[in-house]
Design a protein around this motif. Structure first.
Motif, mmCIF file in Angstrom:
data_model
loop_
_atom_site.group_PDB
_atom_site.id
_atom_site.type_symbol
_atom_site.label_atom_id
_atom_site.label_comp_id
_atom_site.label_asym_id
_atom_site.label_seq_id
_atom_site.Cartn_x
_atom_site.Cartn_y
_atom_site.Cartn_z
ATOM 1 N N ILE A 136 7.804 -2.490 -9.832
ATOM 2 C CA ILE A 136 7.650 -1.125 -10.324
ATOM 3 C C ILE A 136 6.175 -0.926 -10.661
ATOM 4 N N SER A 137 5.598 0.181 -10.197
ATOM 5 C CA SER A 137 4.181 0.434 -10.442
ATOM 6 C C SER A 137 3.969 1.892 -10.842
ATOM 7 N N VAL A 138 2.911 2.123 -11.634
ATOM 8 C CA VAL A 138 2.498 3.484 -11.977
ATOM 9 C C VAL A 138 1.016 3.635 -11.674
ATOM 10 N N SER A 139 0.650 4.877 -11.333
ATOM 11 C CA SER A 139 -0.706 5.123 -10.852
ATOM 12 C C SER A 139 -1.216 6.470 -11.342
ATOM 13 N N ASP A 140 -2.532 6.623 -11.248
ATOM 14 C CA ASP A 140 -3.159 7.909 -11.547
ATOM 15 C C ASP A 140 -2.787 8.984 -10.517
ATOM 16 N N ASP A 141 -2.043 8.604 -9.462
ATOM 17 C CA ASP A 141 -1.567 9.611 -8.502
ATOM 18 C C ASP A 141 -0.320 10.352 -9.012
ATOM 19 N N LYS A 142 0.018 10.123 -10.310
ATOM 20 C CA LYS A 142 1.129 10.798 -11.000
ATOM 21 C C LYS A 142 2.502 10.384 -10.460
ATOM 22 N N THR A 143 2.598 9.134 -10.017
ATOM 23 C CA THR A 143 3.890 8.649 -9.531
ATOM 24 C C THR A 143 4.267 7.312 -10.153
ATOM 25 N N ILE A 144 5.591 7.088 -10.193
ATOM 26 C CA ILE A 144 6.176 5.757 -10.373
ATOM 27 C C ILE A 144 6.698 5.371 -8.997
ATOM 28 N N ARG A 145 6.430 4.160 -8.583
ATOM 29 C CA ARG A 145 6.966 3.710 -7.293
ATOM 30 C C ARG A 145 7.700 2.392 -7.478
ATOM 31 N N ILE A 146 8.836 2.297 -6.774
ATOM 32 C CA ILE A 146 9.630 1.074 -6.790
ATOM 33 C C ILE A 146 9.565 0.488 -5.383
ATOM 34 N N TRP A 147 9.311 -0.807 -5.321
ATOM 35 C CA TRP A 147 9.068 -1.482 -4.042
ATOM 36 C C TRP A 147 10.035 -2.651 -3.872
ATOM 37 N N ASP A 148 10.360 -2.950 -2.620
ATOM 38 C CA ASP A 148 11.076 -4.180 -2.291
ATOM 39 C C ASP A 148 10.045 -5.302 -2.235
ATOM 40 N N ALA A 149 10.215 -6.305 -3.107
ATOM 41 C CA ALA A 149 9.197 -7.352 -3.234
ATOM 42 C C ALA A 149 9.095 -8.227 -1.986
ATOM 43 N N VAL A 150 10.163 -8.295 -1.203
ATOM 44 C CA VAL A 150 10.160 -9.156 -0.016
ATOM 45 C C VAL A 150 9.607 -8.419 1.202
ATOM 46 N N ASP A 189 19.846 3.582 -10.776
ATOM 47 C CA ASP A 189 19.722 4.679 -9.813
ATOM 48 C C ASP A 189 18.375 5.399 -9.895
ATOM 49 N N PHE A 190 17.498 4.917 -10.798
ATOM 50 C CA PHE A 190 16.150 5.468 -10.993
ATOM 51 C C PHE A 190 16.169 6.928 -11.473
ATOM 52 N N GLU A 191 17.299 7.334 -12.049
ATOM 53 C CA GLU A 191 17.397 8.679 -12.611
ATOM 54 C C GLU A 191 16.885 8.681 -14.052
ATOM 55 N N LYS A 204 10.067 6.860 -4.881
ATOM 56 C CA LYS A 204 8.879 7.436 -5.510
ATOM 57 C C LYS A 204 9.333 8.519 -6.478
ATOM 58 N N ILE A 205 8.883 8.419 -7.728
ATOM 59 C CA ILE A 205 9.223 9.409 -8.747
ATOM 60 C C ILE A 205 7.942 10.153 -9.120
ATOM 61 N N ASP A 206 7.938 11.460 -8.906
ATOM 62 C CA ASP A 206 6.780 12.275 -9.255
ATOM 63 C C ASP A 206 6.855 12.683 -10.721
ATOM 64 N N LEU A 207 5.714 12.660 -11.399
ATOM 65 C CA LEU A 207 5.633 12.995 -12.822
ATOM 66 C C LEU A 207 4.677 14.172 -13.030
ATOM 67 N N SER A 257 0.834 -1.197 0.000
ATOM 68 C CA SER A 257 0.000 0.000 0.000
ATOM 69 C C SER A 257 0.873 1.251 0.000
ATOM 70 N N GLY A 258 0.353 2.307 -0.597
ATOM 71 C CA GLY A 258 1.096 3.562 -0.682
ATOM 72 C C GLY A 258 0.566 4.462 -1.774
ATOM 73 N N HIS A 259 0.175 3.855 -2.895
ATOM 74 C CA HIS A 259 -0.431 4.654 -3.965
ATOM 75 C C HIS A 259 -1.729 5.280 -3.459
ATOM 76 N N THR A 260 -2.010 6.497 -3.943
ATOM 77 C CA THR A 260 -3.190 7.214 -3.465
ATOM 78 C C THR A 260 -4.296 7.293 -4.516
ATOM 79 N N HIS A 261 -4.073 6.607 -5.649
ATOM 80 C CA HIS A 261 -5.096 6.579 -6.700
ATOM 81 C C HIS A 261 -5.001 5.231 -7.424
ATOM 82 N N ASN A 262 -5.874 5.028 -8.404
ATOM 83 C CA ASN A 262 -5.920 3.765 -9.136
ATOM 84 C C ASN A 262 -4.561 3.416 -9.732
ATOM 85 N N ILE A 263 -4.226 2.131 -9.683
ATOM 86 C CA ILE A 263 -2.965 1.654 -10.253
ATOM 87 C C ILE A 263 -3.189 1.270 -11.715
ATOM 88 N N LYS A 264 -2.328 1.770 -12.591
ATOM 89 C CA LYS A 264 -2.448 1.504 -14.026
ATOM 90 C C LYS A 264 -1.723 0.218 -14.418
#
Length: 335
Positions: free
Chosen positions: A168-182, A223-225, A189-192, A149-156
């Motif tokens: 790696i996930s993207v959402s209508d909250d205008k972010t890309i988020r990278i998560w540790d799967a374990v 480095d997610f740049e 969090k990358i804002d777009l 959990s963390g996204h604040t809008h629908n996940i695309k």
């Protein structure tokens, strides 16, 4: 001679294969890896009937029957033995891709937009309008999912990294988020500037492609740049990156398919074939073609190198076959 060859290539016309069968917009596509039986393509459609096709020809193999609503996401595992789909009936389903049988249905509390297998095929990642990511253990399908959990809008869309250690996930909250799967912890969090509509990882796992408005963003996965940012003439919904990262294709609201040089951002080609916005584009695992799905209800397969004899495409050189010679001496690209 080189000038003559260039003129011949310029005379070739992109002739896409049109795959019919769906009755509503096609919103997602995925290819398998190359298997001993070739490679395969699955499509998700709002008609609720995901379809499996031969990847190089688009020939229909079968339809997965069981969802009771629009199907938003569809994918295959690497060897195309299993398929997964996500739908508006608040479920994700696991299928036997050989027999077409439904193997399991995973209940959610809202529309499931995205499905992705881990590299070994033992886990299924889903993203939904619950604003949650879930991982289901397919070796124990009746056990509860792990939630992120963390996204604040629908996940695309949500995908695994190649080693399955990150998500790696993207959402209508205008972010890309990278998560540790374990640990299920958010790493980055990358804002777009606007809501991203898709994500795709390059075949080598080093580059993340993200369409966002009229821009194509590419991020370095180490480095997610941001590595590259290119402008596109229309709002794009999806990007397909060639397996060798030489070119990328994209499509969106103006019905056109665009092809760009990945390293320079130069537009190489643009083609209009669809009669509605393009929702998704993906390259085949061998890089020889790319597939698109559209609001017009069709899939189209496009050649990466126009004029190459491949699949159902046959290139005829007029100097080698005078019977097929056009008056202008152009090379025909036929189906």
């Amino acid at each position: 001679l080189s000038l003559k060859n260039n003129t011949r290539m310029a005379a070739l016309r992109q002739t896409p294969l049109t795959c019919s069968g769906h009755t509503r917009p096609v919103v997602d596509l995925a290819f398998s890896d190359v298997t001993e039986f070739g490679f395969f393509l699955i499509s998700a459609c709002k008609d609720g009937k995901p379809m499996l096709r031969q990847g190089d020809t688009g020939d229909w193999i079968g339809t997965f029957e069981g969802h009771k609503g629009a199907v938003w996401g569809a994918t295959l595992n690497r060897d195309a033995s299993k398929a997964a789909t996500g739908a508006a009936d608040f479920s994700a389903k696991l299928w036997d891709a050989v027999t077409g049988d439904e193997l399991h249905s995973f209940a959610h509390k809202h529309i499931v937009k995205s499905v992705c297998f881990s590299s070994d095929g033992n886990q299924l990642l889903t993203g939904s309008n619950e604003k949650l990511l879930r991982i289901f253990d397919l070796t124990k399908p009746d056990t509860a999912s792990v939630e992120f959990s963390g996204h604040t809008h629908n996940i695309k869309r949500a995908i695994f990294s190649p080693d399955d250690k990150q998500i790696i996930s993207v959402s209508d909250d205008k972010t890309i988020r990278i998560w540790d799967a374990v640990s299920q912890q958010e790493i980055k969090k990358i804002d777009l500037p606007s809501a991203p509509t898709d994500i795709e990882l390059s075949k080598d796992g080093s580059t993340l492609a993200v369409p966002c408005g009229k821009k194509a963003f590419f991020f370095n996965m180490q480095d997610f740049e941001k590595a590259m940012e290119y402008d596109v003439p229309t709002q794009i919904n999806s990007i397909g990156l060639h397996p060798k990262k030489s070119v990328f294709v994209c499509g969106g609201e103006d019905f056109k398919m665009y092809k760009y040089d990945y390293n320079t951002g130069m537009e190489l080609e643009s083609f209009k074939g669809h009669f509605g916005p393009v929702h998704v584009v993906r390259f085949s695992p061998d890089g020889e073609l790319y597939a698109s799905g559209s609001e017009d209800g069709t899939l189209r397969l496009w050649q990466t190198v126009i004029g190459k004899t491949y699949g159902l495409w046959k290139c005829i050189n007029p100097e080698e076959n005078s019977v097929e010679n056009d008056h202008d001496g152009a090379v025909k690209n036929e189906l």
